[in-house]
Write a protein that holds these residues in place. Structure first.
Motif, short mmCIF file in Angstrom:
data_model
loop_
_atom_site.label_atom_id
_atom_site.label_comp_id
_atom_site.label_asym_id
_atom_site.label_seq_id
_atom_site.Cartn_x
_atom_site.Cartn_y
_atom_site.Cartn_z
N ARG A 1 0.85 -1.19 0.00
CA ARG A 1 0.00 0.00 0.00
C ARG A 1 0.88 1.23 0.00
NH1 ARG A 1 -3.64 0.63 5.07
NH2 ARG A 1 -1.72 1.54 5.90
N LEU B 1 -7.46 -3.94 9.07
CA LEU B 1 -6.86 -3.16 7.99
C LEU B 1 -7.70 -1.90 7.80
CD1 LEU B 1 -4.83 -3.09 5.50
CD2 LEU B 1 -6.71 -4.05 4.19
N ASP C 1 4.28 0.82 1.22
CA ASP C 1 4.48 0.08 2.47
C ASP C 1 4.06 -1.38 2.27
OD1 ASP C 1 5.19 2.42 3.74
OD2 ASP C 1 3.13 2.83 4.40
N LEU C 2 4.74 -2.26 2.97
CA LEU C 2 4.39 -3.68 2.90
C LEU C 2 3.82 -4.10 4.25
CD1 LEU C 2 4.56 -5.97 0.83
CD2 LEU C 2 6.70 -6.66 1.91
N LEU C 3 2.57 -4.55 4.24
CA LEU C 3 1.93 -4.97 5.48
C LEU C 3 1.67 -6.47 5.44
CD1 LEU C 3 -0.78 -2.13 5.53
CD2 LEU C 3 1.26 -2.20 6.97
N VAL D 1 -4.35 -6.69 9.73
CA VAL D 1 -2.90 -6.53 9.61
C VAL D 1 -2.27 -7.23 10.80
CG1 VAL D 1 -0.98 -4.89 9.52
CG2 VAL D 1 -3.12 -4.37 8.34
N LEU D 2 -1.20 -7.92 10.53
CA LEU D 2 -0.62 -8.82 11.51
C LEU D 2 0.80 -8.40 11.89
CD1 LEU D 2 -0.75 -12.62 11.35
CD2 LEU D 2 1.45 -11.63 10.84
N ASP D 3 1.14 -8.64 13.14
CA ASP D 3 2.52 -8.40 13.59
C ASP D 3 2.99 -9.62 14.37
OD1 ASP D 3 4.90 -7.08 13.95
OD2 ASP D 3 4.18 -5.81 15.59
#
Ligand SMILES: Nc1ncnc2c1ncn2[C@@H]1O[C@H](COP(=O)(O)OP(=O)(O)O)[C@@H](O)[C@H]1O
Ligand SMILES: [Mg+2]
Lengths: 204, 245
Positions: free
Chosen positions: B202, B239, B205-207, B226-228
């Protein structure tokens, strides 16, 4: 208004509220000092400081000069990476690549909230204006809506910095919508521009 | 939470919320995505939480050696060494099982499938395994080759695990551009659930993202999250749409 006066003003805020802090850049460090003194030192809380304005390292340096206890301050630093600045390893600083990665900011705040052993936290978002440079109002209001609701449910004290003169009508009405209340810190008569404001460092 | 079916609480708080309480117990779930999207990490966390809740949990590894995998779970701040010592968290290298049964030809036939399914079912029954991960089902499929055999294997494994009340995750590797959720398409059709993990580009940026595409036995969110990956485990947030499409 100086730091003790600001602290006095913040004292009666109940947990679980999100407050917009309208202030001039001159009051920047007085506000940080007041908040840390009141919430970290006196109320014994962990502080999560989200910065998209000044690199965490500069804030840390300034705070140590001011002899503010920084043991309980944890940073989500969304500016150092994009400034191609130093991103040194520390337990107290988590970097987000860019202030456009709003989800990652939420995730890092969530992580720090989870990691903190203290029952309550204070979260400072510095600032709505610099976040607005990187994001449109629509996505920003969605971000605040989700983040603040989440933090409220965990009874955090939340302060969102809004620099006077850097806003817009759009931004103000968004903050009115997502925050519970608004405090204005009047520019101090005592501190006659001692050059300690954050603005200079930010523009380095 | 639907009370309709007993849940296998993943212990990944955000995921349990998305799933309305957890994975319906006994389900076979395909966790699918391209390389590096966090499939192994999340599956492992699912097992560690299970083990912590007292459920014997088994990681069947096809591609990576167990000792290397173990290193990945140690940094978790909720991990306890005793889980391994008490046999609550077990790692088995599937190639060792192949060898044990002399399945070294490279391609498994229908007879081998029955043997393999029985071997896995026996381990699950004997050790009282409640959570199983096969990482990856894609590697097993390579050895099965035909759709028919893949169907056989997954159906049979799924059925016997379900009978023992074991909830399983089959890790599926797909290419980033894949329009399917699995290499052969068979895996996704048979699975009770599909969790899709991916990367989202996006504005430069890479999510990392996660989406529950299907899950039998529960209402669930189908939105993209969106994951971490953190030392406290997988964290998820919605998201943001930002008024865009
Ligand atoms: N706790 C963690 N914190 C940060 N990164 C991690 C963590 N655990 C794993 N990773 C990274 O996440 C990536 C995805 O890992 P993995 O689960 O093996 O993906 P996959 O199985 O989908 O190929 C790897 O690059 C790994 O280094
Ligand atoms: Mg993997």
């Amino acid at each position: 208004m100086n730091a003790p006066e600001i602290a006095k003003k913040l004292e009666d805020i109940p947990p679980g509220s999100a407050i917009t802090i309208d202030m001039k850049i001159d009051s920047y460090f007085d506000f940080i000092r007041a908040t840390l003194d009141l919430f970290a030192t006196r109320k014994d809380l962990d502080c999560i400081y989200v910065t998209s304005t000044i690199p965490s390292e500069s804030i840390l340096n300034a705070l140590s000069v001011l002899e503010v206890d920084i043991d309980r301050v944890y940073f989500v630093d969304c500016i150092s990476h994009s400034m191609m600045g130093k991103t040194s390893q520390s337990d107290h600083v988590i970097f987000v690549e860019s202030a456009t990665m709003l989800e990652n900011i939420m995730l890092k705040v969530q992580y720090l909230m989870k990691k903190s052993k203290r029952e309550n936290k204070v979260v400072i978002i510095d600032s709505v204006n610099t976040l607005a440079i990187h994001n449109n109002t629509k996505i920003l209001s969605e971000f605040f809506h989700i983040l603040l609701n989440n933090l409220r449910s965990k009874d955090a004290y939340i302060f969102i910095l809004n620099m006077e003169g850097q806003g817009s009508e759009d931004l103000d009405s968004m903050m009115n919508l997502v925050a519970d209340d608004k405090f204005r810190i009047p520019a101090g008569q005592e501190e006659n521009g001692d050059g300690n404001g954050g603005g200079e460092e930010a523009s380095e | 939470m639907d009370a309709a079916r007993d849940r296998c609480v993943t212990g990944i708080e955000n995921l349990d919320n998305i799933l309305n309480g957890g994975i319906p117990r006994g389900n076979t779930v395909l966790v699918t995505g391209s390389c590096g999207t966090g499939k192994t990490t999340m599956s492992m966390e699912f097992l560690v939480h299970g083990a912590l809740m007292g459920e014997p949990s088994l990681f069947l590894s096809v591609t990576e050696a167990s000792d290397k995998l173990l290193k990945n779970v140690i940094p978790y701040d909720f991990f306890e060494d005793s889980l391994i010592k008490k046999g609550k968290l077990i790692f088995i290298d599937l190639p060792v099982v192949y060898e044990l049964f002399g399945m070294t030809k490279g391609e498994l036939d229908f007879e081998d499938i029955d043997l393999l399914v029985k071997a896995i079912a026996d381990i699950v029954r004997d050790l009282g395994i409640k959570r199983l991960v096969i990482d990856s089902i894609t590697s097993v499929c390579y050895q099965l080759r035909t759709e028919e055999k893949i169907r056989q294997f997954i159906l049979k494994v799924g059925k016997s695990l379900s009978e023992y009340g074991c909830t399983s995750i089959l890790v599926s590797e797909i290419s980033p551009s894949s329009e399917r959720y699995s290499l052969y398409g068979v895996e996704e059709a048979i699975a009770d659930g599909i969790i899709l993990m991916g990367n989202l580009q996006r504005r430069g940026d890479l999510l990392r993202t996660l989406q529950v595409v299907k899950m039998r036995g529960t209402n669930h969110s189908r939105a993209k999250y969106v994951l971490d990956l953190t030392p406290s485990g997988v964290l998820l947030v919605p998201l943001l749409k930002g008024g865009s499409i």
